[in-house]
Design a protein around this motif. Structure first.
Motif, PDB file in Angstrom:
ATOM      1  N   HIS A  81       0.842  -1.185   0.000  1.00 23.64           N
ATOM      2  CA  HIS A  81       0.000   0.000   0.000  1.00 23.64           C
ATOM      3  C   HIS A  81       0.887   1.248   0.000  1.00 23.64           C
ATOM      4  O   HIS A  81       2.022   1.215   0.490  1.00 23.64           O
ATOM      5  N   GLU A  83       2.567   4.419   1.320  1.00 24.49           N
ATOM      6  CA  GLU A  83       2.871   4.819   2.693  1.00 24.49           C
ATOM      7  C   GLU A  83       2.068   6.067   3.072  1.00 24.49           C
ATOM      8  O   GLU A  83       1.916   6.987   2.275  1.00 24.49           O
ATOM      9  N   THR A  84       1.544   6.068   4.304  1.00 24.16           N
ATOM     10  CA  THR A  84       0.795   7.231   4.781  1.00 24.16           C
ATOM     11  C   THR A  84       1.718   8.349   5.245  1.00 24.16           C
ATOM     12  O   THR A  84       1.274   9.470   5.448  1.00 24.16           O
ATOM     13  N   GLU A 165      -4.218   1.875   9.040  1.00 24.19           N
ATOM     14  CA  GLU A 165      -3.008   1.101   9.264  1.00 24.19           C
ATOM     15  C   GLU A 165      -3.331  -0.373   9.518  1.00 24.19           C
ATOM     16  O   GLU A 165      -2.603  -1.265   9.065  1.00 24.19           O
ATOM     17  N   ARG A 168      -3.988  -1.935   6.231  1.00 23.58           N
ATOM     18  CA  ARG A 168      -2.747  -2.116   5.482  1.00 23.58           C
ATOM     19  C   ARG A 168      -1.980  -3.340   5.983  1.00 23.58           C
ATOM     20  O   ARG A 168      -1.484  -4.151   5.189  1.00 23.58           O
ATOM     21  N   ASP A 171      -3.799  -6.625   4.931  1.00 20.92           N
ATOM     22  CA  ASP A 171      -3.529  -6.968   3.540  1.00 20.92           C
ATOM     23  C   ASP A 171      -2.110  -7.483   3.360  1.00 20.92           C
ATOM     24  O   ASP A 171      -1.849  -8.347   2.513  1.00 20.92           O
TER      25      ASP A 171
END
Length: 322
Positions: A81, A83-84, A165, A168, A171
């Motif tokens: 995913h 990155e935040t 999070e 993420r 997954d």
């Protein structure tokens, strides 16, 4: 009254949220996997209730859903995913928060222990706050919710960040997230199907009478092997104790049951280091660290497991018959 069913509903809601997010991103196989798992977690009580009144259809549908999960699992490739936050932002945040980062993690065992010890004395209007038979599990679920709020407070982040999070990480773990549930069921299946009795019969037939050392070695290696199969030494323990530990080592050769049990469990933990079935310890870290070899953790632990087993067996042989 707080019941453990509420925790299952929260887990189911999170799984359905994960499925919805994947569906929006056109990850159809992944969305279907989490959707089926969420429905199974949410509907478990209903399936059992219908089965008790003689309606087999819900249980058959649940079985079909489990088969569908197995079919979908190979399609859940590792997914990265976006990155935040950048690596620099994460490092700056970690430096700013310091040891406060450990507070949410430490709250989970602390709150669980407090509920297990004192939950029976808590009540509202004369009604108990926790169901006695489910107190520890309910305390664990409550502790996780409190830890989520604490993490949001400490990091000064919105609660939805925890959902992002968590999704993420789920997954990234993929189908391995299912293994603890499946292995718990496998241990019960082995116990109910009489595997311990079968092992006792085989051991009585094949092991020479009077050779306590060989019997102890078979017990120790059996703990390692069954732990590798089940992924959990707690599931392997009743099988090996029922098959070899109690009837042969304790009753025939006079082994000390407390020493045999504790050191036998340590032998089983050596098997935990060697198996992908122990997904929480061996596959999940590899997925989260994005190692090129998914079994890299196991390879790094193999020699440690071997030396720990040898040392444990020698100590067990020296102590268990004293």
């Amino acid at each position: 009254m707080l019941r453990v069913e509420y925790a299952y509903w929260l887990i189911a809601a999170f799984l359905l949220y994960t499925a919805w997010r994947n569906l929006r991103e056109r990850q159809h196989a992944r969305a279907a996997f989490w959707l089926l798992l969420g429905l199974l977690v949410a509907g478990g009580d209903a399936v059992l209730a219908r089965e008790k009144v003689g309606d087999p259809l819900p249980a058959q549908l649940a079985g079909g859903a489990v088969i569908a999960l197995a079919v979908l699992a190979p399609s859940l490739k590792r997914r990265a995913h976006p990155e935040t936050a950048s690596a620099e932002q994460r490092l700056a945040s970690a430096v700013r928060l310091g040891h406060r980062l450990f507070v949410p993690a430490l709250l989970i065992p602390l709150v669980t222990m407090l509920v297990a010890l004192f939950g029976a004395h808590l009540s509202i209007g004369g009604h108990p706050l926790f169901a006695t038979s489910q107190m520890t599990l309910t305390g664990l679920a409550l502790a996780c919710v409190i830890a989520l709020f604490a993490a949001a407070r400490i990091a000064r982040a919105p609660l939805r960040q925890g959902l992002f999070e968590g999704r993420r990480l789920l997954d990234a773990i993929g189908w391995a997230a299912l293994l603890p549930l499946l292995l718990a069921a496998l241990g019960q299946v082995f116990t109910q199907s009489g595997v311990g009795t079968a092992i006792a019969s085989i051991a009585n037939t094949m092991l020479p009478e009077g050779n306590a050392l060989l019997c102890l070695l078979v017990f120790a290696l059996g703990m390692v092997l069954f732990t590798m199969i089940m992924g959990n030494a707690f599931a392997a323990f009743p099988v090996m104790m029922a098959g070899i530990g109690l009837p042969l080592l304790v009753q025939r050769y006079g082994a000390h049951p407390a020493i045999l049990g504790s050191m036998g469990m340590l032998c089983g933990y050596c098997g935990t280091l060697l198996t992908p079935m122990a997904a929480d310890y061996n596959l999940v870290p590899a997925a989260l660290l994005e190692l090129r070899n998914p079994y890299g953790v196991i390879r790094a632990q193999a020699w440690s497991a071997a030396w720990i087993f040898i040392a444990t067996f020698v100590a067990m042989w020296a102590l268990v018959f004293r």
